[in-house]
Write an enzyme that holds these catalytic residues in place. Structure first.
Site, PDB file in Angstrom:
ATOM      1  CB  THR A   1      -7.577 -68.457 -32.274  1.00  0.00           C
ATOM      2  OG1 THR A   1      -7.933 -69.453 -33.237  1.00  0.00           O
ATOM      3  CG2 THR A   1      -7.547 -67.114 -33.001  1.00  0.00           C
TER       4      THR A   1
ATOM      5  CD  GLU B   1      -9.651 -70.394 -37.893  1.00  0.00           C
ATOM      6  OE1 GLU B   1      -9.826 -69.629 -38.841  1.00  0.00           O
ATOM      7  OE2 GLU B   1      -9.675 -71.627 -38.009  1.00  0.00           O
TER       8      GLU B   1
ATOM      9  CE1 TYR C   1     -12.638 -65.795 -33.156  1.00  0.00           C
ATOM     10  CE2 TYR C   1     -11.194 -67.244 -34.408  1.00  0.00           C
ATOM     11  CZ  TYR C   1     -11.710 -66.822 -33.198  1.00  0.00           C
ATOM     12  OH  TYR C   1     -11.296 -67.426 -32.026  1.00  0.00           O
TER      13      TYR C   1
ATOM     14  CE  LYS D   1     -10.492 -64.272 -30.616  1.00  0.00           C
ATOM     15  NZ  LYS D   1     -10.493 -64.228 -29.153  1.00  0.00           N
TER      16      LYS D   1
HETATM   17  P1  NAP Z   1     -17.782 -69.171 -26.830  1.00  0.00           P
HETATM   18  O1  NAP Z   1     -18.327 -70.392 -26.196  1.00  0.00           O
HETATM   19  O2  NAP Z   1     -18.308 -68.720 -28.138  1.00  0.00           O
HETATM   20  O3  NAP Z   1     -17.940 -67.977 -25.758  1.00  0.00           O
HETATM   21  C1  NAP Z   1     -17.731 -66.652 -26.132  1.00  0.00           C
HETATM   22  C2  NAP Z   1     -18.065 -65.768 -24.959  1.00  0.00           C
HETATM   23  O4  NAP Z   1     -17.882 -64.394 -25.352  1.00  0.00           O
HETATM   24  C3  NAP Z   1     -19.536 -65.880 -24.499  1.00  0.00           C
HETATM   25  O5  NAP Z   1     -19.585 -65.727 -23.100  1.00  0.00           O
HETATM   26  C4  NAP Z   1     -20.174 -64.682 -25.177  1.00  0.00           C
HETATM   27  O6  NAP Z   1     -21.341 -64.219 -24.541  1.00  0.00           O
HETATM   28  C5  NAP Z   1     -19.053 -63.661 -25.018  1.00  0.00           C
HETATM   29  N1  NAP Z   1     -19.199 -62.530 -25.924  1.00  0.00           N
HETATM   30  C6  NAP Z   1     -19.327 -62.522 -27.256  1.00  0.00           C
HETATM   31  N2  NAP Z   1     -19.435 -61.257 -27.724  1.00  0.00           N
HETATM   32  C7  NAP Z   1     -19.372 -60.460 -26.638  1.00  0.00           C
HETATM   33  C8  NAP Z   1     -19.439 -59.054 -26.457  1.00  0.00           C
HETATM   34  N3  NAP Z   1     -19.585 -58.209 -27.481  1.00  0.00           N
HETATM   35  N4  NAP Z   1     -19.350 -58.563 -25.194  1.00  0.00           N
HETATM   36  C9  NAP Z   1     -19.217 -59.397 -24.130  1.00  0.00           C
HETATM   37  N5  NAP Z   1     -19.166 -60.737 -24.245  1.00  0.00           N
HETATM   38  C10 NAP Z   1     -19.231 -61.259 -25.488  1.00  0.00           C
HETATM   39  O7  NAP Z   1     -16.193 -69.271 -27.000  1.00  0.00           O
HETATM   40  P2  NAP Z   1     -15.161 -70.292 -26.283  1.00  0.00           P
HETATM   41  O8  NAP Z   1     -15.082 -71.528 -27.095  1.00  0.00           O
HETATM   42  O9  NAP Z   1     -15.459 -70.366 -24.838  1.00  0.00           O
HETATM   43  O10 NAP Z   1     -13.796 -69.510 -26.525  1.00  0.00           O
HETATM   44  C11 NAP Z   1     -13.313 -68.545 -25.579  1.00  0.00           C
HETATM   45  C12 NAP Z   1     -12.308 -67.642 -26.282  1.00  0.00           C
HETATM   46  O11 NAP Z   1     -11.245 -68.418 -26.809  1.00  0.00           O
HETATM   47  C13 NAP Z   1     -12.874 -66.846 -27.457  1.00  0.00           C
HETATM   48  O12 NAP Z   1     -12.191 -65.622 -27.484  1.00  0.00           O
HETATM   49  C14 NAP Z   1     -12.475 -67.673 -28.667  1.00  0.00           C
HETATM   50  O13 NAP Z   1     -12.385 -66.858 -29.803  1.00  0.00           O
HETATM   51  C15 NAP Z   1     -11.134 -68.210 -28.210  1.00  0.00           C
HETATM   52  N6  NAP Z   1     -10.722 -69.493 -28.768  1.00  0.00           N
HETATM   53  C16 NAP Z   1     -11.540 -70.578 -28.699  1.00  0.00           C
HETATM   54  C17 NAP Z   1     -11.101 -71.797 -29.192  1.00  0.00           C
HETATM   55  C18 NAP Z   1     -11.955 -73.033 -29.112  1.00  0.00           C
HETATM   56  O14 NAP Z   1     -11.637 -73.998 -29.820  1.00  0.00           O
HETATM   57  N7  NAP Z   1     -12.978 -73.071 -28.270  1.00  0.00           N
HETATM   58  C19 NAP Z   1      -9.812 -71.911 -29.748  1.00  0.00           C
HETATM   59  C20 NAP Z   1      -9.005 -70.773 -29.785  1.00  0.00           C
HETATM   60  C21 NAP Z   1      -9.455 -69.575 -29.284  1.00  0.00           C
HETATM   61  P3  NAP Z   1     -22.803 -64.845 -24.891  1.00  0.00           P
HETATM   62  O15 NAP Z   1     -22.889 -66.122 -24.121  1.00  0.00           O
HETATM   63  O16 NAP Z   1     -23.690 -63.774 -24.440  1.00  0.00           O
HETATM   64  O17 NAP Z   1     -22.816 -65.066 -26.384  1.00  0.00           O
HETATM   65  O1  G4F Z   2     -16.035 -76.221 -35.541  1.00  0.00           O
HETATM   66  P1  G4F Z   2     -15.649 -75.110 -36.431  1.00  0.00           P
HETATM   67  O2  G4F Z   2     -16.681 -74.097 -36.757  1.00  0.00           O
HETATM   68  O3  G4F Z   2     -14.342 -74.455 -35.789  1.00  0.00           O
HETATM   69  P2  G4F Z   2     -13.185 -73.545 -36.407  1.00  0.00           P
HETATM   70  O4  G4F Z   2     -13.606 -72.827 -37.624  1.00  0.00           O
HETATM   71  O5  G4F Z   2     -11.970 -74.398 -36.516  1.00  0.00           O
HETATM   72  O6  G4F Z   2     -13.006 -72.459 -35.263  1.00  0.00           O
HETATM   73  C1  G4F Z   2     -12.940 -72.832 -33.885  1.00  0.00           C
HETATM   74  O7  G4F Z   2     -11.609 -73.100 -33.540  1.00  0.00           O
HETATM   75  C2  G4F Z   2     -10.730 -71.959 -33.626  1.00  0.00           C
HETATM   76  C3  G4F Z   2      -9.334 -72.441 -33.231  1.00  0.00           C
HETATM   77  O8  G4F Z   2      -8.682 -72.955 -34.356  1.00  0.00           O
HETATM   78  C4  G4F Z   2     -11.243 -70.894 -32.682  1.00  0.00           C
HETATM   79  F1  G4F Z   2     -10.413 -69.825 -32.708  1.00  0.00           F
HETATM   80  C5  G4F Z   2     -12.635 -70.473 -33.099  1.00  0.00           C
HETATM   81  O9  G4F Z   2     -13.132 -69.514 -32.163  1.00  0.00           O
HETATM   82  C6  G4F Z   2     -13.539 -71.700 -33.065  1.00  0.00           C
HETATM   83  O10 G4F Z   2     -13.667 -72.127 -31.724  1.00  0.00           O
HETATM   84  O11 G4F Z   2     -15.128 -75.706 -37.830  1.00  0.00           O
HETATM   85  C7  G4F Z   2     -14.100 -76.680 -37.888  1.00  0.00           C
HETATM   86  C8  G4F Z   2     -13.976 -77.181 -39.323  1.00  0.00           C
HETATM   87  C9  G4F Z   2     -13.868 -76.054 -40.358  1.00  0.00           C
HETATM   88  O12 G4F Z   2     -12.886 -76.378 -41.290  1.00  0.00           O
HETATM   89  C10 G4F Z   2     -15.223 -76.046 -41.042  1.00  0.00           C
HETATM   90  O13 G4F Z   2     -15.211 -75.615 -42.393  1.00  0.00           O
HETATM   91  O14 G4F Z   2     -15.161 -77.907 -39.648  1.00  0.00           O
HETATM   92  C11 G4F Z   2     -15.581 -77.517 -40.944  1.00  0.00           C
HETATM   93  N1  G4F Z   2     -17.014 -77.791 -41.083  1.00  0.00           N
HETATM   94  C12 G4F Z   2     -17.555 -78.676 -41.929  1.00  0.00           C
HETATM   95  N2  G4F Z   2     -18.888 -78.656 -41.833  1.00  0.00           N
HETATM   96  C13 G4F Z   2     -17.999 -77.193 -40.396  1.00  0.00           C
HETATM   97  C14 G4F Z   2     -19.197 -77.744 -40.874  1.00  0.00           C
HETATM   98  N3  G4F Z   2     -17.997 -76.263 -39.421  1.00  0.00           N
HETATM   99  C15 G4F Z   2     -19.178 -75.881 -38.904  1.00  0.00           C
HETATM  100  N4  G4F Z   2     -19.199 -74.972 -37.900  1.00  0.00           N
HETATM  101  N5  G4F Z   2     -20.381 -76.380 -39.357  1.00  0.00           N
HETATM  102  C16 G4F Z   2     -20.428 -77.317 -40.347  1.00  0.00           C
HETATM  103  O15 G4F Z   2     -21.515 -77.758 -40.753  1.00  0.00           O
END
Ligand code: NAP
Ligand code: G4F
Length: 337
Positions: free
Chosen positions: A128, A130, A152, A156
């Protein structure tokens, strides 16, 4: 194609799009699902009748379960996506986040190694942006030093390095995808983009009056999730494993996301006041957005922008969806529901 893939995190946003992509390519897709008291499979429900889509109960905190599943399947490719993926919540459950997101990766690597599958099984590891946290340069590349800002991000960081270490130590095919934020109508409801589109819909339906947000000046490099799962697949089709930034090289604030999403719903938002007193108002003077400090994080990531040049050059991957189109797609899907 007759290849077999295991997806951890199959019920998540990315897991669902990746399952569709791999099934289209002819893979047999196995997915790891957690037991929960109510079913949480709505993102993959439409795939249930496909006989090449097979689900297994499991958890990233249970090594024996992971070993048993991997032994049974002997996958050609593992897409390791499962994680406690919410940054703010990782401050509430830091130990669980470390166990799932950090040690979970180690459990997958050890299972593949112990089962003698190093030559057979390629692993995609979901890392990520992050990792960059307190960013050292803009834009961030594969060579930018890491400085994570949350439990987190730190978990990672372990995941990134243990996958890289096992690549170097044991010759495993482990590729780390350093993916920047990617969103879609399937995004979890408590990530900021989906929270905004869902709240606008609720405001229009009269179910909610005001959208409360934290740091609206945070900037993110937001892409479209279906574009990003293609990059995961491409990483495992290369001759050698490597680490890749996947991003758009554009950055936008949460504030901009709010403005465009409201505009898509036919409401022009203007801002008044400063700091905690700042509000977003509609043309009739109604307050529709306010700031709530409970959404501020103990330490924040202010500015992310990734340079995906390496992915373009080596994988032939480019983002297809720009920021405005992404917001439009998400708002449209919300309004159509
Ligand atoms: P997500 O929608 O939160 O999905 C997370 C998945 O992990 C869900 O299927 C969840 O199951 C499963 N999970 C959580 N804890 C678990 C555990 N202890 N054992 C088995 N399964 C578990 O995340 P996503 O957005 O698809 O992201 C996929 C991956 O990419 C994650 O590793 C995330 O950290 C990483 N990532 C995401 C982003 C982004 O912007 N989306 C960016 C960078 C990296 P449940 O449905 O049961 O909760
Ligand atoms: O949508 P967010 O919670 O995503 P964040 O923290 O960027 O993390 C996501 O992206 C990462 C990749 O860079 C992944 F690794 C991670 O698993 C996840 O998918 O927040 C985005 C921004 C932050 O700066 C947060 O402080 O939005 C700001 N924010 C402002 N108000 C909020 C809110 N975030 C959330 N969730 N809820 C709010 O009300």
């Amino acid at each position: 194609m007759n290849r077999t893939a295991l997806i951890t995190g199959v019920t998540g946003q990315d897991g669902s799009y990746l399952s569709e992509l791999l099934l289209e390519k002819g893979y047999r897709v196995h997915g790891l699902v957690r037991r929960s008291s109510s079913f949480n499979r709505k993102r993959i429900d439409h795939l249930r009748s496909n006989e090449d889509f097979i689900l297994h109960y499991g958890d990233m905190t249970d090594s024996s379960n992971l070993i048993r599943i991997i032994k049974t399947i002997e996958p050609d490719e593992i897409y390791h996506l499962a994680a406690q993926s919410h940054v703010q919540i990782s401050f509430d459950v830091p130990e669980y986040t470390a166990n799932t997101d950090g040690l979970g990766t180690l459990r997958i690597l050890e299972a593949v190694r112990l089962l003698g599958l190093v030559e057979r099984t390629r692993i995609y590891n979901a890392c990520t942006s992050e990792l960059y946290g307190e960013v050292k340069e803009i834009p961030q590349t594969e060579n930018t030093p890491f400085h994570p800002r949350s439990p987190y991000g730190v978990a990672k960081l372990y995941s990134f390095w243990i996958a890289k270490n096992y690549r170097e130590a044991y010759g495993m095919f482990n590729s780390n995808g350093i993916l920047f934020n990617h969103e879609s109508p399937r995004r979890g409801e408590n990530f900021v983009t989906r929270k905004i589109t869902l709240s606008i819909k609720d405001i229009l339906d009269g179910k909610m009056k005001i959208l409360s947000l934290g740091n609206i000046n945070a900037k993110r490099d937001w892409g479209y999730a279906p574009d990003y799962v293609e990059a995961m697949w491409l990483m495992l089709q290369q001759d050698e494993a490597d680490d890749y930034v996947i991003s758009t090289n554009e950055t936008h604030s949460v504030r901009e996301f709010v403005e465009i999403a409201f505009r898509e719903a036919g409401i022009e938002i203007t801002w008044e006041g400063e700091g905690l007193k700042e509000v977003g108002i509609d043309p009739n003077g109604n307050v529709l957005v306010k700031i709530d400090p409970k959404y501020f994080r103990p330490s924040e990531v202010d500015h992310l922008r990734g340079d995906p040049s390496k992915a373009k050059k080596e994988l032939g991957w480019e983002p297809k969806t720009d920021f405005r189109t992404l917001v439009r797609k998400m708002m449209k899907a919300e309004l159509e529901q």
